[in-house]
Design a protein around this motif. Structure first.
Motif, PDB file in Angstrom:
ATOM      1  N   GLU A 293       0.836  -1.201   0.000  1.00 43.60           N
ATOM      2  CA  GLU A 293       0.000   0.000   0.000  1.00 43.60           C
ATOM      3  C   GLU A 293       0.866   1.245   0.000  1.00 43.60           C
ATOM      4  O   GLU A 293       0.608   2.189  -0.741  1.00 43.60           O
ATOM      5  N   PHE A 294       1.908   1.242   0.839  1.00 40.41           N
ATOM      6  CA  PHE A 294       2.797   2.400   0.907  1.00 40.41           C
ATOM      7  C   PHE A 294       3.459   2.639  -0.448  1.00 40.41           C
ATOM      8  O   PHE A 294       3.532   3.766  -0.914  1.00 40.41           O
ATOM      9  N   ASN A 295       3.948   1.582  -1.081  1.00 35.56           N
ATOM     10  CA  ASN A 295       4.594   1.721  -2.381  1.00 35.56           C
ATOM     11  C   ASN A 295       3.639   2.303  -3.414  1.00 35.56           C
ATOM     12  O   ASN A 295       4.016   3.162  -4.211  1.00 35.56           O
ATOM     13  N   ASN A 296       2.398   1.836  -3.419  1.00 39.42           N
ATOM     14  CA  ASN A 296       1.418   2.363  -4.376  1.00 39.42           C
ATOM     15  C   ASN A 296       1.121   3.830  -4.111  1.00 39.42           C
ATOM     16  O   ASN A 296       1.005   4.627  -5.044  1.00 39.42           O
ATOM     17  N   ILE A 297       1.003   4.190  -2.850  1.00 42.60           N
ATOM     18  CA  ILE A 297       0.759   5.590  -2.512  1.00 42.60           C
ATOM     19  C   ILE A 297       1.946   6.446  -2.941  1.00 42.60           C
ATOM     20  O   ILE A 297       1.778   7.509  -3.525  1.00 42.60           O
ATOM     21  N   ALA A 298       3.149   5.977  -2.647  1.00 39.51           N
ATOM     22  CA  ALA A 298       4.347   6.737  -2.997  1.00 39.51           C
ATOM     23  C   ALA A 298       4.464   6.911  -4.506  1.00 39.51           C
ATOM     24  O   ALA A 298       4.804   7.986  -4.992  1.00 39.51           O
ATOM     25  N   LYS A 299       4.167   5.854  -5.266  1.00 39.27           N
ATOM     26  CA  LYS A 299       4.237   5.947  -6.729  1.00 39.27           C
ATOM     27  C   LYS A 299       3.222   6.942  -7.262  1.00 39.27           C
ATOM     28  O   LYS A 299       3.517   7.739  -8.140  1.00 39.27           O
ATOM     29  N   SER A 300       2.003   6.913  -6.722  1.00 38.23           N
ATOM     30  CA  SER A 300       0.990   7.837  -7.216  1.00 38.23           C
ATOM     31  C   SER A 300       1.346   9.276  -6.853  1.00 38.23           C
ATOM     32  O   SER A 300       1.085  10.193  -7.623  1.00 38.23           O
ATOM     33  N   GLU A 301       1.972   9.485  -5.698  1.00 35.94           N
ATOM     34  CA  GLU A 301       2.399  10.828  -5.311  1.00 35.94           C
ATOM     35  C   GLU A 301       3.478  11.334  -6.266  1.00 35.94           C
ATOM     36  O   GLU A 301       3.467  12.481  -6.674  1.00 35.94           O
ATOM     37  N   ALA A 302       4.422  10.459  -6.613  1.00 37.66           N
ATOM     38  CA  ALA A 302       5.493  10.856  -7.521  1.00 37.66           C
ATOM     39  C   ALA A 302       4.942  11.208  -8.895  1.00 37.66           C
ATOM     40  O   ALA A 302       5.373  12.175  -9.522  1.00 37.66           O
ATOM     41  N   LYS A 303       3.985  10.432  -9.375  1.00 37.53           N
ATOM     42  CA  LYS A 303       3.374  10.722 -10.674  1.00 37.53           C
ATOM     43  C   LYS A 303       2.628  12.039 -10.625  1.00 37.53           C
ATOM     44  O   LYS A 303       2.670  12.821 -11.559  1.00 37.53           O
ATOM     45  N   ARG A 304       1.928  12.294  -9.523  1.00 36.35           N
ATOM     46  CA  ARG A 304       1.156  13.509  -9.384  1.00 36.35           C
ATOM     47  C   ARG A 304       2.066  14.741  -9.393  1.00 36.35           C
ATOM     48  O   ARG A 304       1.697  15.795  -9.882  1.00 36.35           O
ATOM     49  N   ALA A 305       3.261  14.615  -8.816  1.00 36.00           N
ATOM     50  CA  ALA A 305       4.178  15.748  -8.761  1.00 36.00           C
ATOM     51  C   ALA A 305       4.679  16.121 -10.152  1.00 36.00           C
ATOM     52  O   ALA A 305       5.087  17.250 -10.386  1.00 36.00           O
ATOM     53  N   GLY A 306       4.658  15.188 -11.083  1.00 37.47           N
ATOM     54  CA  GLY A 306       5.043  15.484 -12.454  1.00 37.47           C
ATOM     55  C   GLY A 306       6.543  15.550 -12.688  1.00 37.47           C
ATOM     56  O   GLY A 306       6.986  16.121 -13.672  1.00 37.47           O
ATOM     57  N   TYR A 307       7.308  14.994 -11.800  1.00 36.42           N
ATOM     58  CA  TYR A 307       8.742  15.006 -11.982  1.00 36.42           C
ATOM     59  C   TYR A 307       9.174  13.807 -12.817  1.00 36.42           C
ATOM     60  O   TYR A 307       8.787  12.681 -12.530  1.00 36.42           O
ATOM     61  N   PRO A 308       9.996  14.038 -13.843  1.00 34.64           N
ATOM     62  CA  PRO A 308      10.509  12.889 -14.594  1.00 34.64           C
ATOM     63  C   PRO A 308      11.529  12.138 -13.750  1.00 34.64           C
ATOM     64  O   PRO A 308      12.128  12.713 -12.841  1.00 34.64           O
ATOM     65  N   PRO A 309      11.722  10.870 -14.048  1.00 35.22           N
ATOM     66  CA  PRO A 309      12.714  10.114 -13.270  1.00 35.22           C
ATOM     67  C   PRO A 309      14.111  10.676 -13.513  1.00 35.22           C
ATOM     68  O   PRO A 309      14.412  11.178 -14.602  1.00 35.22           O
ATOM     69  N   PRO A 310      14.977  10.617 -12.516  1.00 35.15           N
ATOM     70  CA  PRO A 310      16.338  11.133 -12.704  1.00 35.15           C
ATOM     71  C   PRO A 310      17.114  10.280 -13.685  1.00 35.15           C
ATOM     72  O   PRO A 310      16.796   9.113 -13.918  1.00 35.15           O
ATOM     73  N   PHE A 311      18.140  10.870 -14.281  1.00 34.03           N
ATOM     74  CA  PHE A 311      18.989  10.180 -15.230  1.00 34.03           C
ATOM     75  C   PHE A 311      20.388  10.110 -14.638  1.00 34.03           C
ATOM     76  O   PHE A 311      20.918  11.092 -14.152  1.00 34.03           O
ATOM     77  N   SER A 312      20.970   8.941 -14.682  1.00 33.16           N
ATOM     78  CA  SER A 312      22.300   8.742 -14.122  1.00 33.16           C
ATOM     79  C   SER A 312      23.298   8.574 -15.259  1.00 33.16           C
ATOM     80  O   SER A 312      23.003   7.945 -16.277  1.00 33.16           O
TER      81      SER A 312
END
Length: 140
Positions: A7-26
């Motif tokens: 549940e925590f992982n799903n909430i965290a993923k949805s929060e990250a998507k909502r923020a609109g930040y692209p994933p970092p690039f290494s």
């Protein structure tokens, strides 16, 4: 316990998507490549320099966090240096102690020294506020 973690992982993923930040690039660099970039970037951050090299004039400006309220670092340095060289804090502490014990002789010299200390503190406050981009007498 597994259910809660999912549940925590799903909430965290949805929060990250909502923020609109692209994933970092290494990007892995050799020591020599990194040293070259550090030498070429000057005072810019490495990320800013790389973005400008990749995209040139089309590089999108980054949002500034505004974590540094200092508008004039030189003025702030002058004020901090003046405060460090003065004995105002020690003198004001001694005066407060003397007032609290009732042992402060009120002479014209003492009154003049207190007024001078208050004037200097007021000047330092005004300089500090100016360095922070605030107008003396305004709301914090």
């Amino acid at each position: 316990m597994t259910h809660s973690r999912h549940e925590f992982n799903n909430i965290a993923k949805s929060e990250a998507k909502r923020a609109g930040y692209p994933p970092p690039f290494s990007l892995r660099l050799t020591y020599e490549e990194r040293a070259r970039l550090d030498a070429e970037r000057g005072s810019k951050t490495l990320a800013t320099y790389i973005r400008e090299r990749l995209f040139g004039a089309d590089a999108a400006p980054r949002k500034r966090r505004g974590n540094s309220p200092v508008q004039d670092k030189e003025a702030l340095g002058r004020m901090a240096g003046a405060l460090g060289q003065s004995r105002l804090s020690q003198n004001m502490n001694q005066l407060a102690k003397a007032v609290n014990t009732g042992s402060l002789p009120v002479t014209p010299e003492t009154e003049a020294e207190i007024k001078e200390a208050c004037r200097e503190i007021s000047e330092m406050r005004a300089e500090l506020l100016a360095a922070l981009g605030k107008v003396p007498g305004s709301e914090p």
